[in-house]
Motif scaffolding. Structure first.
Motif, PDB file in Angstrom:
ATOM      1  N   THR A  46       0.413  -1.135   0.500  1.00 26.22           N
ATOM      2  CA  THR A  46      -0.132  -0.470  -0.270  1.00 26.22           C
ATOM      3  C   THR A  46       1.182   1.027   0.039  1.00 26.22           C
ATOM      4  O   THR A  46       2.017   1.542   0.838  1.00 26.22           O
ATOM      5  CB  THR A  46      -1.037  -0.432   1.403  1.00 26.22           C
ATOM      6  N   TYR A  47       0.794   2.062  -0.625  1.00 26.45           N
ATOM      7  CA  TYR A  47       1.323   3.259  -1.182  1.00 26.45           C
ATOM      8  C   TYR A  47       1.093   4.872  -0.813  1.00 26.45           C
ATOM      9  O   TYR A  47      -0.663   5.148  -0.958  1.00 26.45           O
ATOM     10  CB  TYR A  47       1.630   3.977  -2.286  1.00 26.45           C
ATOM     11  N   SER A  48       1.091   5.485   0.336  1.00 21.50           N
ATOM     12  CA  SER A  48       0.843   6.603   0.668  1.00 21.50           C
ATOM     13  C   SER A  48       1.602   8.112   0.891  1.00 21.50           C
ATOM     14  O   SER A  48       3.051   7.424   0.060  1.00 21.50           O
ATOM     15  CB  SER A  48       0.365   6.434   2.288  1.00 21.50           C
ATOM     16  N   LEU A  49       1.374   8.725   0.763  1.00 14.61           N
ATOM     17  CA  LEU A  49       2.445  10.370   0.311  1.00 14.61           C
ATOM     18  C   LEU A  49       2.398  10.558   1.887  1.00 14.61           C
ATOM     19  O   LEU A  49       1.226  10.708   3.089  1.00 14.61           O
ATOM     20  CB  LEU A  49       1.722  11.341  -0.371  1.00 14.61           C
ATOM     21  N   LYS A  50       3.735  10.974   2.195  1.00 14.83           N
ATOM     22  CA  LYS A  50       3.690  11.011   3.822  1.00 14.83           C
ATOM     23  C   LYS A  50       2.949  12.713   4.092  1.00 14.83           C
ATOM     24  O   LYS A  50       3.172  13.455   3.290  1.00 14.83           O
ATOM     25  CB  LYS A  50       4.961  11.073   4.078  1.00 14.83           C
ATOM     26  N   ALA A  51       2.261  12.674   4.899  1.00 16.18           N
ATOM     27  CA  ALA A  51       1.155  14.106   5.393  1.00 16.18           C
ATOM     28  C   ALA A  51       2.564  14.737   5.781  1.00 16.18           C
ATOM     29  O   ALA A  51       3.710  14.623   6.747  1.00 16.18           O
ATOM     30  CB  ALA A  51       0.760  14.187   6.516  1.00 16.18           C
ATOM     31  N   SER A  52       2.042  15.909   5.535  1.00 19.57           N
ATOM     32  CA  SER A  52       2.943  17.307   5.616  1.00 19.57           C
ATOM     33  C   SER A  52       4.266  17.127   5.660  1.00 19.57           C
ATOM     34  O   SER A  52       4.662  17.928   6.609  1.00 19.57           O
ATOM     35  CB  SER A  52       2.889  18.152   7.314  1.00 19.57           C
ATOM     36  N   THR A  53       4.059  16.669   4.358  1.00 16.21           N
ATOM     37  CA  THR A  53       5.819  16.960   3.750  1.00 16.21           C
ATOM     38  C   THR A  53       5.917  17.489   2.661  1.00 16.21           C
ATOM     39  O   THR A  53       4.953  17.486   1.263  1.00 16.21           O
ATOM     40  CB  THR A  53       6.245  15.687   3.656  1.00 16.21           C
ATOM     41  N   GLY A  54       6.889  18.693   1.826  1.00 18.08           N
ATOM     42  CA  GLY A  54       7.088  18.339   0.683  1.00 18.08           C
ATOM     43  C   GLY A  54       6.033  19.330   0.559  1.00 18.08           C
ATOM     44  O   GLY A  54       5.320  20.479   0.281  1.00 18.08           O
ATOM     45  N   ASP A  55       5.772  18.800  -1.122  1.00 22.27           N
ATOM     46  CA  ASP A  55       3.982  19.004  -1.675  1.00 22.27           C
ATOM     47  C   ASP A  55       3.338  18.131  -1.978  1.00 22.27           C
ATOM     48  O   ASP A  55       3.181  18.051  -2.748  1.00 22.27           O
ATOM     49  CB  ASP A  55       5.307  19.092  -3.049  1.00 22.27           C
ATOM     50  N   ASN A  56       3.022  17.583  -0.820  1.00 25.12           N
ATOM     51  CA  ASN A  56       2.849  15.874  -0.968  1.00 25.12           C
ATOM     52  C   ASN A  56       0.857  16.675  -1.277  1.00 25.12           C
ATOM     53  O   ASN A  56       0.338  15.824  -1.819  1.00 25.12           O
ATOM     54  CB  ASN A  56       2.602  15.353   0.652  1.00 25.12           C
ATOM     55  N   ALA A  57       0.556  17.449  -0.748  1.00 28.16           N
ATOM     56  CA  ALA A  57      -0.933  18.551  -1.032  1.00 28.16           C
ATOM     57  C   ALA A  57      -1.097  18.504  -2.094  1.00 28.16           C
ATOM     58  O   ALA A  57      -2.258  18.745  -2.494  1.00 28.16           O
ATOM     59  CB  ALA A  57      -1.011  19.352   0.771  1.00 28.16           C
ATOM     60  N   GLU A  58      -0.087  18.307  -2.753  1.00 28.40           N
ATOM     61  CA  GLU A  58      -0.640  18.625  -4.375  1.00 28.40           C
ATOM     62  C   GLU A  58      -0.725  17.162  -5.472  1.00 28.40           C
ATOM     63  O   GLU A  58      -1.467  17.491  -6.323  1.00 28.40           O
ATOM     64  CB  GLU A  58       0.240  19.965  -5.504  1.00 28.40           C
ATOM     65  N   PHE A  59      -0.417  15.797  -4.088  1.00 26.99           N
ATOM     66  CA  PHE A  59      -0.454  14.751  -4.820  1.00 26.99           C
ATOM     67  C   PHE A  59      -1.902  14.385  -4.870  1.00 26.99           C
ATOM     68  O   PHE A  59      -1.885  14.136  -3.274  1.00 26.99           O
ATOM     69  CB  PHE A  59       1.108  14.060  -5.780  1.00 26.99           C
ATOM     70  N   LYS A  60      -1.942  13.191  -5.205  1.00 30.92           N
ATOM     71  CA  LYS A  60      -2.611  11.952  -4.080  1.00 30.92           C
ATOM     72  C   LYS A  60      -2.124  10.023  -4.931  1.00 30.92           C
ATOM     73  O   LYS A  60      -1.619  10.638  -6.199  1.00 30.92           O
ATOM     74  CB  LYS A  60      -4.041  12.525  -4.375  1.00 30.92           C
ATOM     75  N   ILE A  61      -2.439   9.576  -4.484  1.00 28.01           N
ATOM     76  CA  ILE A  61      -1.858   8.314  -5.063  1.00 28.01           C
ATOM     77  C   ILE A  61      -3.191   7.549  -5.395  1.00 28.01           C
ATOM     78  O   ILE A  61      -4.209   7.429  -4.674  1.00 28.01           O
ATOM     79  CB  ILE A  61      -0.861   7.053  -4.097  1.00 28.01           C
ATOM     80  N   SER A  62      -3.375   6.931  -6.763  1.00 28.21           N
ATOM     81  CA  SER A  62      -3.880   5.820  -7.105  1.00 28.21           C
ATOM     82  C   SER A  62      -3.492   4.414  -8.009  1.00 28.21           C
ATOM     83  O   SER A  62      -2.429   4.337  -8.615  1.00 28.21           O
ATOM     84  CB  SER A  62      -4.441   6.258  -8.652  1.00 28.21           C
ATOM     85  N   GLY A  63      -3.399   3.882  -7.131  1.00 28.14           N
ATOM     86  CA  GLY A  63      -2.683   2.012  -7.012  1.00 28.14           C
ATOM     87  C   GLY A  63      -1.490   2.407  -7.006  1.00 28.14           C
ATOM     88  O   GLY A  63      -0.859   2.601  -5.574  1.00 28.14           O
ATOM     89  N   THR A  64      -0.439   2.345  -8.107  1.00 28.15           N
ATOM     90  CA  THR A  64       0.788   2.513  -8.193  1.00 28.15           C
ATOM     91  C   THR A  64       1.290   4.256  -8.782  1.00 28.15           C
ATOM     92  O   THR A  64       2.641   3.998  -9.425  1.00 28.15           O
ATOM     93  CB  THR A  64       1.443   0.847  -8.500  1.00 28.15           C
ATOM     94  N   GLU A  65       0.511   4.832  -9.139  1.00 28.31           N
ATOM     95  CA  GLU A  65       0.355   6.053  -9.703  1.00 28.31           C
ATOM     96  C   GLU A  65       0.837   6.827  -8.388  1.00 28.31           C
ATOM     97  O   GLU A  65      -0.016   7.433  -7.699  1.00 28.31           O
ATOM     98  CB  GLU A  65      -0.633   6.425 -10.502  1.00 28.31           C
ATOM     99  N   VAL A  66       1.598   7.996  -9.110  1.00 29.45           N
ATOM    100  CA  VAL A  66       1.374   9.478  -8.116  1.00 29.45           C
ATOM    101  C   VAL A  66       0.100  10.381  -8.999  1.00 29.45           C
ATOM    102  O   VAL A  66       0.887  10.578 -10.263  1.00 29.45           O
ATOM    103  CB  VAL A  66       2.757  10.060  -8.293  1.00 29.45           C
ATOM    104  N   GLN A  67      -0.507  11.107  -8.555  1.00 26.84           N
ATOM    105  CA  GLN A  67      -1.337  11.677  -9.512  1.00 26.84           C
ATOM    106  C   GLN A  67      -1.761  13.591  -9.089  1.00 26.84           C
ATOM    107  O   GLN A  67      -1.396  13.087  -7.877  1.00 26.84           O
ATOM    108  CB  GLN A  67      -2.429  11.418  -9.574  1.00 26.84           C
ATOM    109  N   ALA A  68      -1.549  14.217  -9.965  1.00 28.17           N
ATOM    110  CA  ALA A  68      -2.300  15.407  -9.235  1.00 28.17           C
ATOM    111  C   ALA A  68      -3.672  15.885  -8.769  1.00 28.17           C
ATOM    112  O   ALA A  68      -4.214  15.173  -9.400  1.00 28.17           O
ATOM    113  CB  ALA A  68      -2.135  16.642 -10.421  1.00 28.17           C
ATOM    114  N   SER A  69      -3.228  15.824  -7.700  1.00 29.52           N
ATOM    115  CA  SER A  69      -4.419  15.853  -6.708  1.00 29.52           C
ATOM    116  C   SER A  69      -5.517  17.051  -8.041  1.00 29.52           C
ATOM    117  O   SER A  69      -6.875  17.539  -7.749  1.00 29.52           O
ATOM    118  CB  SER A  69      -4.540  16.092  -5.732  1.00 29.52           C
TER     119      SER A  69
END
Length: 105
Positions: A46-69
């Motif tokens: 399971t993949y997740s973006l680390k909270a409150s880190t870098g520019d993570n708030a601008e992205f999301k994870i769908s399966g094995t992809e990082v996408q622009a939120s």
């Protein structure tokens, strides 16, 4: 003599974030910006973006992809940190830079 099966909890050895090349602003919402893969550990992952880190708030994870939120309208370098968790709750994190160029440059 009966053989006993020994289970070994192996660590996740690698988390790879592979950014998409040649992204140009504006990047539409839901556009894939990176692929994710892991080795070692015990699947499934399971993949997740680390909270409150870098520019993570601008992205999301769908399966094995990082996408622009949402739409990313300006060019720049975006830093993300991803955490992978395996089925035995072992984790590993990695950081990558998503490069968004100005359109037509």
């Amino acid at each position: 003599m009966e053989k006993k099966k020994i289970e070994v909890d192996t660590e996740i050895t690698n988390l790879t974030i592979t950014p998409v090349a040649e992204l140009e602003a504006p990047v539409a919402a839901d556009t894939k910006v990176a692929d994710l893969s892991a080795t070692g550990g015990t699947a499934p992952y399971t993949y997740s973006l680390k909270a409150s880190t870098g520019d993570n708030a601008e992205f999301k994870i769908s399966g094995t992809e990082v996408q622009a939120s949402a739409e990313i309208s300006t060019a720049g370098n975006k830093n993300i940190t991803v955490i992978v968790t395996d089925s035995k709750q072992k984790t590993k994190e990695a950081t990558a830079q998503i490069v968004i160029a100005e359109a037509g440059v």
